[in-house]
Design a protein around this motif. Structure first.
Motif, PDB file in Angstrom:
ATOM      1  N   THR A  52     -37.016  12.875  57.091  1.00  0.00           N
ATOM      2  CA  THR A  52     -36.223  12.372  55.928  1.00  0.00           C
ATOM      3  C   THR A  52     -35.036  12.012  56.329  1.00  0.00           C
ATOM      4  O   THR A  52     -34.296  12.787  56.992  1.00  0.00           O
ATOM      5  N   ASP A  53     -34.362  11.155  55.643  1.00  0.00           N
ATOM      6  CA  ASP A  53     -32.824  10.733  55.916  1.00  0.00           C
ATOM      7  C   ASP A  53     -32.127  11.729  55.170  1.00  0.00           C
ATOM      8  O   ASP A  53     -30.499  11.738  55.160  1.00  0.00           O
ATOM      9  N   GLY A  54     -32.315  12.448  54.040  1.00  0.00           N
ATOM     10  CA  GLY A  54     -31.769  13.438  53.240  1.00  0.00           C
ATOM     11  C   GLY A  54     -30.832  12.850  52.314  1.00  0.00           C
ATOM     12  O   GLY A  54     -29.832  13.536  51.584  1.00  0.00           O
ATOM     13  N   LYS A  55     -30.882  11.489  51.988  1.00  0.00           N
ATOM     14  CA  LYS A  55     -30.015  10.944  51.057  1.00  0.00           C
ATOM     15  C   LYS A  55     -30.125  11.324  49.550  1.00  0.00           C
ATOM     16  O   LYS A  55     -29.042  11.372  48.779  1.00  0.00           O
ATOM     17  N   THR A  56     -31.125  11.606  49.189  1.00  0.00           N
ATOM     18  CA  THR A  56     -31.444  11.958  47.814  1.00  0.00           C
ATOM     19  C   THR A  56     -31.502  13.346  47.666  1.00  0.00           C
ATOM     20  O   THR A  56     -32.316  14.220  48.179  1.00  0.00           O
ATOM     21  N   GLN A  57     -30.551  14.191  46.889  1.00  0.00           N
ATOM     22  CA  GLN A  57     -30.369  15.454  46.451  1.00  0.00           C
ATOM     23  C   GLN A  57     -30.339  15.657  44.996  1.00  0.00           C
ATOM     24  O   GLN A  57     -29.785  14.984  44.338  1.00  0.00           O
ATOM     25  N   THR A  58     -30.601  16.763  44.499  1.00  0.00           N
ATOM     26  CA  THR A  58     -30.681  17.103  43.188  1.00  0.00           C
ATOM     27  C   THR A  58     -30.109  18.397  42.873  1.00  0.00           C
ATOM     28  O   THR A  58     -30.415  19.472  43.703  1.00  0.00           O
ATOM     29  N   ILE A  59     -29.162  18.560  41.966  1.00  0.00           N
ATOM     30  CA  ILE A  59     -28.608  20.019  41.532  1.00  0.00           C
ATOM     31  C   ILE A  59     -28.970  19.963  39.907  1.00  0.00           C
ATOM     32  O   ILE A  59     -28.835  19.143  39.340  1.00  0.00           O
ATOM     33  N   LYS A  60     -29.368  21.256  39.533  1.00  0.00           N
ATOM     34  CA  LYS A  60     -29.832  21.513  38.428  1.00  0.00           C
ATOM     35  C   LYS A  60     -28.946  22.573  37.725  1.00  0.00           C
ATOM     36  O   LYS A  60     -28.401  23.543  38.181  1.00  0.00           O
ATOM     37  N   ILE A  61     -28.516  22.164  36.492  1.00  0.00           N
ATOM     38  CA  ILE A  61     -27.636  23.182  35.760  1.00  0.00           C
ATOM     39  C   ILE A  61     -28.473  23.566  34.277  1.00  0.00           C
ATOM     40  O   ILE A  61     -28.768  22.760  33.668  1.00  0.00           O
ATOM     41  N   SER A  62     -28.410  24.858  34.275  1.00  0.00           N
ATOM     42  CA  SER A  62     -29.146  25.288  33.100  1.00  0.00           C
ATOM     43  C   SER A  62     -28.229  26.632  32.436  1.00  0.00           C
ATOM     44  O   SER A  62     -27.284  27.142  32.966  1.00  0.00           O
ATOM     45  N   LYS A  63     -28.622  27.284  31.386  1.00  0.00           N
ATOM     46  CA  LYS A  63     -28.166  28.587  30.697  1.00  0.00           C
ATOM     47  C   LYS A  63     -29.120  29.577  30.626  1.00  0.00           C
ATOM     48  O   LYS A  63     -30.402  29.348  30.705  1.00  0.00           O
ATOM     49  N   MET A  64     -28.716  30.939  30.951  1.00  0.00           N
ATOM     50  CA  MET A  64     -29.526  31.977  30.690  1.00  0.00           C
ATOM     51  C   MET A  64     -30.264  32.111  29.169  1.00  0.00           C
ATOM     52  O   MET A  64     -29.343  31.547  28.269  1.00  0.00           O
ATOM     53  N   ALA A  65     -31.445  32.151  28.873  1.00  0.00           N
ATOM     54  CA  ALA A  65     -32.037  32.186  27.752  1.00  0.00           C
ATOM     55  C   ALA A  65     -32.395  33.596  27.144  1.00  0.00           C
ATOM     56  O   ALA A  65     -32.822  34.545  28.151  1.00  0.00           O
ATOM     57  N   TYR A 115     -37.331  36.421  25.105  1.00  0.00           N
ATOM     58  CA  TYR A 115     -38.627  35.917  24.439  1.00  0.00           C
ATOM     59  C   TYR A 115     -38.681  34.250  24.208  1.00  0.00           C
ATOM     60  O   TYR A 115     -39.625  33.649  24.022  1.00  0.00           O
ATOM     61  N   ASN A 116     -37.655  33.608  24.861  1.00  0.00           N
ATOM     62  CA  ASN A 116     -37.552  32.148  24.939  1.00  0.00           C
ATOM     63  C   ASN A 116     -38.753  31.525  25.710  1.00  0.00           C
ATOM     64  O   ASN A 116     -38.784  31.944  26.854  1.00  0.00           O
ATOM     65  N   THR A 117     -38.991  30.498  25.484  1.00  0.00           N
ATOM     66  CA  THR A 117     -40.240  29.894  26.113  1.00  0.00           C
ATOM     67  C   THR A 117     -39.616  28.765  27.141  1.00  0.00           C
ATOM     68  O   THR A 117     -40.142  27.954  27.698  1.00  0.00           O
ATOM     69  N   SER A 118     -38.535  28.629  26.625  1.00  0.00           N
ATOM     70  CA  SER A 118     -37.733  27.479  27.477  1.00  0.00           C
ATOM     71  C   SER A 118     -36.446  27.700  27.922  1.00  0.00           C
ATOM     72  O   SER A 118     -35.759  28.444  27.328  1.00  0.00           O
ATOM     73  N   THR A 119     -35.891  26.926  28.924  1.00  0.00           N
ATOM     74  CA  THR A 119     -34.720  27.210  29.240  1.00  0.00           C
ATOM     75  C   THR A 119     -33.616  26.157  29.041  1.00  0.00           C
ATOM     76  O   THR A 119     -33.760  24.929  29.075  1.00  0.00           O
ATOM     77  N   PRO A 120     -32.279  26.659  28.331  1.00  0.00           N
ATOM     78  CA  PRO A 120     -31.330  25.388  28.069  1.00  0.00           C
ATOM     79  C   PRO A 120     -30.824  24.727  28.990  1.00  0.00           C
ATOM     80  O   PRO A 120     -30.193  25.490  30.010  1.00  0.00           O
ATOM     81  N   LYS A 121     -30.927  23.580  28.975  1.00  0.00           N
ATOM     82  CA  LYS A 121     -30.286  22.709  29.847  1.00  0.00           C
ATOM     83  C   LYS A 121     -28.598  22.327  29.689  1.00  0.00           C
ATOM     84  O   LYS A 121     -28.578  22.179  28.476  1.00  0.00           O
TER      85      LYS A 121
END
Length: 279
Positions: A55-68, A71-77
């Motif tokens: 690939t050309d490597g042009k598309t990149q993604t960075i994800k930011i969340s917080k510790m939960a 017993y939480n079933t979802s991760t705070p974004k």
């Protein structure tokens, strides 16, 4: 006491013990939630620049969340952050939020061995990290074999081979994914005892059967990231998404308060991705 009375008494006694046994089993299945203390909800930054060879490597993604909490079933974004990466020539690549907590760049330019700096402004805090884009030697051979298993049928083993360059110190991260794995199976390796020789990584599972397709992502990584992942895998029994006994510190620092660091590691990796169907 006549025989009929004795049998009736035994039958009632057996019934009582049976009911007690059922109640005991039912009580063993009761779910008990412990009142666990909740620590500081640290910011978690998943910042991997992954450049696949095809690939050309042009598309990149960075994800930011917080510790939960446990017993939480979802991760705070974490939304509303400012995210950019700057190379050592001064070129800036801006990551725009496309979904809550997900920041995407569509014009990234990957250059091997170039140094890149990550800058993030999130929830009033400033974070930064520096890393080089590490090259990878490609997979040159994939094999499979059966291995005797003392607990049952022979196990299928998938082996991946690649040639290590002799003129440099190299570190690798390879993961395997398939439909029966909830999370990837991770392997890290280096050339400490195999410099300039062929290196073999292996994956096996009781559910690995003929017809199953395995995706293999083979990365070149830095020595520091190798040491970080080694600690993560040791602490979580080779499951990087499991709970670890301590917050293992990566290379992402808070520019105003070094003690308030973000969890995660900013890394840039060239990768070789292939899929293999078990025979």
């Amino acid at each position: 006491m006549n025989k009929a009375t004795k049998n009736n008494f035994k039958s009632k006694l057996l019934t009582i013990f049976s009911l007690l046994f059922v109640l005991l089993l039912s009580s063993c299945e009761e779910v008990v939630n412990l009142d666990l203390e909740t620590g500081e909800a640290k910011i978690v930054i998943d910042a991997e620049i992954l450049w696949n060879k095809d690939t050309d490597g042009k598309t990149q993604t960075i994800k930011i969340s917080k510790m939960a909490p446990y017993y939480n079933t979802s991760t705070p974004k974490v939304s509303g952050a400012q995210v950019r990466v700057v190379n050592n020539e001064g070129t800036t690549f801006t990551f725009a939020e496309t979904d809550p907590g997900s920041y995407v760049c569509t014009d990234f330019v990957p250059v091997l061995n170039m140094e890149y700096t990550l800058f993030i402004e999130a929830e009033g805090k400033s974070f930064t990290a520096v890393e080089k884009l590490i090259s990878v030697t490609p997979i040159n051979k994939i094999e499979q074999r059966y291995m005797p298993d003392v607990d049952g049928d022979d196990l299928l083993v998938l082996s991946v081979f690649y040639n290590d360059p002799a003129d440099q110190e190299n570190f690798y991260l390879t993961y395997f994914t398939t439909d029966f794995l909830k999370i990837p199976y991770y392997l890290i390796s280096n050339d400490k005892f195999s410099n300039g020789n062929e290196i073999k990584d292996e994956f096996s599972d009781t559910d690995l059967k003929p017809g199953k397709t395995v995706k293999i992502v083979h990365r070149g990584i830095s020595k520091n990231f190798f040491n970080y992942m080694n600690l993560i895998l040791e602490a979580s029994s080779a499951n990087p998404f499991g709970g670890s006994p301590a917050n293992i510190r990566g290379n992402i620092v808070n520019t105003n308060n070094s003690n308030d660091f973000a969890l995660g590691y900013f890394r840039l990796c060239e990768a070789n991705t292939v899929s293999y169907t078990m025979q």
